[in-house]
Design an enzyme around this catalytic site. Structure first.
Site, PDB file in Angstrom:
ATOM      1  N   ASP A 170       0.337 -76.444   8.223  1.00 30.71           N
ATOM      2  CA  ASP A 170       1.641 -76.708   8.834  1.00 30.71           C
ATOM      3  C   ASP A 170       1.398 -77.026  10.305  1.00 30.71           C
ATOM      4  OD1 ASP A 170       4.131 -76.680   9.977  1.00 30.71           O
ATOM      5  OD2 ASP A 170       4.658 -74.651   9.361  1.00 30.71           O
ATOM      6  N   TYR A 177      -2.336 -73.358  11.076  1.00 28.38           N
ATOM      7  CA  TYR A 177      -0.925 -73.166  11.386  1.00 28.38           C
ATOM      8  C   TYR A 177      -0.757 -73.388  12.882  1.00 28.38           C
ATOM      9  CZ  TYR A 177       3.666 -71.271  12.271  1.00 28.38           C
ATOM     10  OH  TYR A 177       4.961 -71.123  12.686  1.00 28.38           O
ATOM     11  N   HIS A 192       9.603 -73.989   3.101  1.00 34.92           N
ATOM     12  CA  HIS A 192       8.685 -75.135   3.087  1.00 34.92           C
ATOM     13  C   HIS A 192       8.348 -75.484   1.637  1.00 34.92           C
ATOM     14  CE1 HIS A 192       7.219 -75.284   7.400  1.00 34.92           C
ATOM     15  NE2 HIS A 192       7.907 -74.146   7.377  1.00 34.92           N
TER      16      HIS A 192
END
Length: 528
Positions: free
Chosen positions: A159, A130, A247
Site C-alpha cells: 500500500d 506500507y 482495501h
C-alpha cells in the site's frame, strides 16, 4: 513471448497484497486472522499491510487464530505499534519442498520487510511496503538498501498511499484532482530501481480501484517488478473485499524465471544466521525499533574505508552486524572493553547508526514558524569544532532530550527506543580515542561528534529560550541564531558564560548589522 518462455522454469507463483487494517478481531470480523487465511488460501505468498503488531500483541493474536495460522503459513513480520503501521509476509507451507529461507530485513519504523529466499531453484527478493501518509523517508532508505542488496527475481508489493496516474487511478466527485506529497517519492523510488507497475502493464486501458473512502476511489495498492522481469507477470487482478478491510486485495501470478541463480556458500551461511534469529524472534518479548539492515548498510557506505566488495559479501556483513548490534541493544551481548573506535570498523559502524538515529530525532519540524520580535537584533553563537567537552554537561543534555526535542511525526518509534539507544551510546563515549573520565574527545574522525554537537546546541537553545529570546539551531553551521532585544543581552550573555563553565565549550558571539541592505556580522564576544 517465445523469448520469455525460453527462460521460464515451467512453475508459477501466486502472490497477494492486502492492507488488512490490523490482524486483531473486530466486531465486523470477529475471526479476522482466520478469515484472512481463508481468503488467501489459494495464494503461495501473502503481503499484509497495517498489521498493527506491537511488542506485546502475541497473547491477543494467539487467542484469535495466530497459532492456527502458523500450521499452514511461515510468517515474517515487523513489530512496531498495536495501533498503526506494520507489515508481514506469509509463505504457504505447501511450498515447503520448493522454498528455502535465506534471510530477511525489517524496517525499524514498521514501513517494510524484505525477504530473501530460494524458490523452485531460483533466487527471489520479496518486498512488502506500507508507505504511511506521514512517512516521507521510508521509500528513500528502502531504495538505497535494495540497490545494493537485491538478488534474483525482484517483486515489490504493498500500500503506497498515493496513485501514479490521476486520470486512470483516481476518481472523485470533485473536479479538482491533485497528487499527494508521496507521489514524487514513489516515482523516484520506481525510477531508482527501474520498476514497472504490473497491473498497469497488463491492463493499460482499464480503470479499477483498491480503496474507497466516501466519494473518492483510488488504486493505491500495487505490485512492481523490475523492467526486464515484468514480462513474467502472467496476471494481476484486483478482487472484491470480503468485509475484512476497506482495501481490496490484489493478486499477482508470475511465471518463475529461469535466470541461473543458485544458492552460494554465502547464502547458506545467511540461512544459518537467520535460523538462529528466527528461534529468538518466536519469543513473546520481541522488541520494537531493532536496528535494520538498511541502517547498517547506510552506515557502512558512509565510512570512507568501506569496502566495495561483491553484493553477497555486503549482504553477509550487513546481516551479521545487524544481529550483533541487536544483541547489544537487547543486553544479550556486552560491548567489549578496550577497543579503539577510530580503528575498530564494526564499532564505528555501530556508533554511526546510533548517531544517525539521534540526528533524526533532533531534526526540526519543517512546519515550524518563527515569530521575530520587532525590536530585536540577530546574533550568531558559533560553536565551531570542539576537541573536548565535560562529560557531566553531555550527560545532562542526553537526559534532557525528551524536553528539548520531539521526533518527526513519522518517527515516533524513536521516542520509545531512544533511551535504550542513548544508554549504549553513553557506554561508547569513553572508548573514543583521547577521552578521559571527565572529558569526551569530540574529534572529526568520531562518528558521534556531529550528533553530539547538535545535541549540545539543542540543549543550549532550550536553556536560552527561557530568557524569552527566539532561537533556531543551524546544524551545518554549528551555530545558534538568536533574535534578541538589547535589554536581554546581559541576561543571555550571563547564561552563555555559565554554560561555558559547565561544558568547557568555547564559542564566539557575532552581532548583526544592516550594511548596504543586508545583514553582516561582527565579533561581539568570545567565551573561551
Amino acid at each position: 513471448m517465445a523469448r520469455t518462455m525460453a527462460k521460464y522454469t515451467g512453475k508459477s507463483l501466486s502472490i497477494i497484497t492486502w492492507n488488512i487494517c490490523g490482524v486483531k478481531p473486530t466486531k465486523r470480523s470477529p475471526n479476522k486472522c482466520i478469515d484472512i487465511m481463508k481468503c488467501g488460501r489459494n495464494g503461495d505468498i501473502i503481503f499484509l499491510q497495517e498489521t498493527h503488531i506491537g511488542p506485546n500483541c502475541y497473547k491477543v493474536m494467539e487467542r484469535h487464530g495466530w497459532e492456527e495460522m502458523k500450521i499452514h503459513w511461515s510468517s515474517y513480520f515487523t513489530v512496531y505499534s498495536p495501533n498503526s503501521k506494520g507489515v508481514a509476509i506469509l509463505v504457504n507451507k505447501k511450498l515447503k519442498p520448493h522454498y528455502e529461507y535465506i534471510c530477511h530485513d525489517e524496517d525499524y519504523a514498521g514501513g517494510y520487510i524484505v525477504l530473501f529466499c530460494h524458490m523452485y531453484g531460483q533466487l527471489f527478493t520479496l518486498v512488502n511496503v506500507y508507505n504511511h501518509k506521514e512517512d516521507k523517508q521510508v521509500l528513500g532508505r528502502l531504495s538505497q538498501y535494495l540497490q545494493e542488496m537485491k538478488i534474483g527475481t525482484f517483486v515489490i508489493g504493498g500500500d503506497f498511499n498515493t496513485v501514479l496516474d490521476l486520470d486512470f487511478d483516481n476518481r472523485t466527485a470533485s473536479e479538482h484532482k491533485r497528487h499527494t506529497s508521496l507521489r514524487p517519492l514513489l516515482q523516484s523510488f520506481i525510477s531508482s530501481l527501474n520498476l514497472q507497475d504490473t497491473w498497469a502493464r497488463l491492463h493499460p486501458t482499464e480503470e479499477a480501484f483498491t480503496h474507497s473512502q466516501n466519494t473518492s476511489h483510488s488504486r493505491i495498492d500495487m505490485f512492481f517488478m523490475h523492467q526486464d522481469k515484468a514480462p513474467f507477470a502472467q496476471s494481476c487482478e484486483i478482487h472484491t473485499d470480503s468485509g475484512i478491510s476497506d482495501h481490496n486485495p490484489v493478486s499477482l501470478k508470475i511465471h518463475v524465471p529461469k535466470i541461473g541463480s543458485t544458492l552460494t556458500d554465502v547464502h547458506q551461511k545467511l540461512r544459518k544466521l537467520g535460523d538462529g534469529e528466527l528461534k529468538y524472534k518466536t519469543k513473546l518479548d520481541r522488541r520494537a525499533g531493532q536496528i535494520s539492515g538498511a541502517e547498517v548498510l547506510v552506515a557502512m557506505k558512509s565510512l570512507t574505508d568501506s569496502s566495495n566488495g561483491p553484493r553477497e559479501g555486503d549482504l553477509m556483513e550487513t546481516e551479521t552486524l545487524k544481529h550483533e548490534y541487536n544483541e547489544i541493544l537487547s543486553g544479550k551481548r556486552q560491548i567489549p572493553d578496550g577497543f579503539n573506535m577510530s580503528v575498530n570498523r564494526e564499532k564505528k559502524i555501530f556508533a554511526t547508526i546510533l548517531a544517525n538515529r539521534l540526528q533524526m530525532y533532533l531534526e526540526p519540524s519543517f512546519t515550524r514558524s518563527i515569530n521575530i520580535p520587532p525590536k530585536s537584533l540577530p546574533y550568531i553563537v558559533y560553536l565551531g569544532r570542539q576537541p573536548l567537552i565535560k562529560s557531566n554537561f553531555l550527560k545532562k543534555a542526553l537526559l534532557s532530550i525528551d524536553i528539548i526535542s520531539s521526533p518527526p511525526r513519522d518517527f515516533k518509534i524513536l521516542k520509545q527506543v531512544l533511551p535504550r539507544d542513548l544508554d549504549i551510546l553513553w557506554k561508547l563515549l569513553p572508548m573514543v580515542e583521547g577521552s578521559s573520565g571527565h572529558k569526551i574527545n569530540l574529534q572529526d574522525q568520531c562518528p558521534l561528534t556531529p550528533a553530539l554537537l547538535h545535541l549540545c546546541l539543542k540543549y543550549m537553545e532550550h536553556r536560552i529560550q527561557k530568557t524569552g529570546t527566539v532561537l533556531s539551531v543551524s546544524r551545518q553551521r554549528l551555530s545558534l541564531f538568536i533574535h534578541m532585544e538589547q535589554k536581554k543581552q546581559p541576561l543571555v550573555f550571563k547564561l552563555l558564560f555559565k554554560i561555558r563553565k559547565e561544558s568547557d565549550l568555547s564559542f564566539k558571539v557575532f552581532e548583526g548589522n544592516i550594511l548596504s541592505g543586508r545583514w553582516t556580522f561582527k565579533l561581539k564576544e568570545t567565551f573561551s
